[in-house]
Design an enzyme around this catalytic site. Structure first.
Site, PDB file in Angstrom:
ATOM      1  N   THR A 242       0.871  -1.187   0.000  1.00 27.79           N
ATOM      2  CA  THR A 242       0.000   0.000   0.000  1.00 27.79           C
ATOM      3  C   THR A 242       0.900   1.227   0.000  1.00 27.79           C
ATOM      4  OG1 THR A 242      -1.787  -1.087   1.176  1.00 27.79           O
ATOM      5  CG2 THR A 242      -1.611   1.287   1.502  1.00 27.79           C
TER       6      THR A 242
ATOM      7  N   GLY B 168     -10.801  -1.701   2.975  1.00 27.36           N
ATOM      8  CA  GLY B 168      -9.995  -1.469   4.174  1.00 27.36           C
ATOM      9  C   GLY B 168     -10.025  -0.018   4.608  1.00 27.36           C
ATOM     10  N   ASP B 169      -9.008   0.369   5.322  1.00 24.39           N
ATOM     11  CA  ASP B 169      -8.942   1.719   5.880  1.00 24.39           C
ATOM     12  C   ASP B 169      -8.507   2.780   4.879  1.00 24.39           C
ATOM     13  OD1 ASP B 169      -6.438   0.322   5.884  1.00 24.39           O
ATOM     14  OD2 ASP B 169      -5.580   2.011   6.988  1.00 24.39           O
TER      15      ASP B 169
HETATM   16  N1  ASP Z   1      -4.399  -1.009   4.840  1.00 24.73           N
HETATM   17  C1  ASP Z   1      -4.579  -1.750   3.624  1.00 24.73           C
HETATM   18  C2  ASP Z   1      -5.928  -2.428   3.653  1.00 24.73           C
HETATM   19  O1  ASP Z   1      -6.304  -2.956   4.674  1.00 24.73           O
HETATM   20  C3  ASP Z   1      -3.522  -2.778   3.381  1.00 24.73           C
HETATM   21  C4  ASP Z   1      -2.106  -2.424   3.724  1.00 24.73           C
HETATM   22  O2  ASP Z   1      -1.823  -1.299   4.083  1.00 24.73           O
HETATM   23  O3  ASP Z   1      -1.223  -3.290   3.586  1.00 24.73           O
HETATM   24  O4  ASP Z   1      -6.579  -2.467   2.638  1.00 24.73           O
END
Ligand code: ASP
Length: 306
Positions: free
Chosen positions: A173, A203-204
């Site tokens: 990410t 996700g976030d």
């Molecule tokens: N935060 C991202 C999600 O949950 C994934 C990541 O940062 O690796 O979609």
């Protein structure tokens, strides 16, 4: 300015020296792209968008080209951006075929009356905005395809899908935070999410306040990690609130949220943050986080491991 290229189980046994140097080159290029904007007196918003675009175009990172595959064998992309001066924000979730989701998020912020667009509607908006659309093949990489096959195989033999210690990682990410010469802060984050994600999982990353937040009064934050935990902990906004309401420094707020609150919950990951004075923090509780930063004096570093 600071950028990240994802957190997770990243250690020296996991990546070869060649891969390590390719990641470093990618991080450096993205940092340069954003920093150049700031040096020329440009806005923090332009700087974070340019840095994230550079990482989205780099197939080593899990955003744009090279994003992970969802369970349906597609690339469902999430992104968000926020301006600390106006508190305007834009976000998209579950979009396919959009070359640079971060620019789509910015278009949502600046060219629509909305904050958050989803799926095919967001793609229609991208077309209306004449943003580049790519065929599925553009996003394909062999590595991510292998990771999907492995995740699907593991799921067949695993009873529970919710193993909190080992997320079906989409390591890579990307995000950026910046403070410009005018005292404005901005944050941007972009991802393909988790490998083999199903049922429209989001996700976030595109959730303002969870994965991304910026406020000139406090700080700009971009997160990476196990998104479900980051949403429940409202991580990015929490850091800003701890500064605004409790008077904590950026360093104190970051340490408390990442090493204390998230750890207690079992939420693995990290974040990058910059405050209104230009202090930078890059905390993480995972094994590693692809990251880089540079201050106004030109000092900084590119780092991967703890
Ligand atoms: N935060 C991202 C999600 O949950 C994934 C990541 O940062 O690796 O979609």
């Amino acid at each position: 300015m600071a950028i990240h290229g994802g957190s997770g189980t990243i250690n020296r046994t996991e990546i070869t020296p060649e891969e390590e140097s390719a990641f470093r080159v990618g991080l450096e290029a993205a940092l340069n792209a954003g920093y150049a904007v700031l040096k020329q007196g440009g806005s923090a918003l332009d700087a974070v968008e340019q840095a994230v675009r550079s990482l989205e175009d780099n197939e080593r990172f899990n955003a744009g080209k090279g994003a992970v595959f969802s369970a349906s064998g597609r690339h469902e992309l999430d992104a968000s951006i926020m301006c600390g001066q106006t508190l305007n924000a834009g976000a998209v979730a579950g979009v396919t075929n959009v070359r640079n989701p971060i620019s789509l998020a910015r278009a949502v912020m600046e060219q629509s009356e909305n904050v958050f667009l989803l799926g095919s509607g967001a793609e229609d908006f991208a077309r209306d905005q004449k943003l580049p659309i790519e065929p599925d093949e553009y996003f394909f990489t062999e590595l991510r395809y292998q990771q999907l096959a492995e995740a699907q195989q593991a799921n067949k033999t695993q009873k529970t899908q919710l193993d909190h210690s080992k997320r079906n990682t989409g390591k890579g990410t990307v995000g950026a935070v910046a403070l410009d010469q005018h005292g404005n802060l901005a944050a941007a984050t972009s991802t393909g999410g988790l490998t083999n994600k199903k049922y429209g999982r989001v996700g976030d990353t595109p959730v303002i306040g969870a994965g991304t937040y910026a406020n000139n009064e406090t700080c700009a934050v971009s997160c990476t990690g196990y998104g479900e935990f980051f949403i429940r902990s409202v991580v990015a906004y929490d850091i800003s609130c701890l500064m605004a309401y409790k008077g904590l420094s950026l360093k104190e707020a970051c340490a408390y949220v990442v090493q204390d609150k998230l750890n207690v919950m079992g939420g693995e990951g990290g974040l990058i943050a910059v405050d209104r004075a230009g202090n930078v923090e890059l905390p993480f509780n995972s094994e590693g986080m692809y990251r880089a930063w540079r201050n106004q004096m030109g000092q900084g570093e590119v780092a991967i491991f703890a």
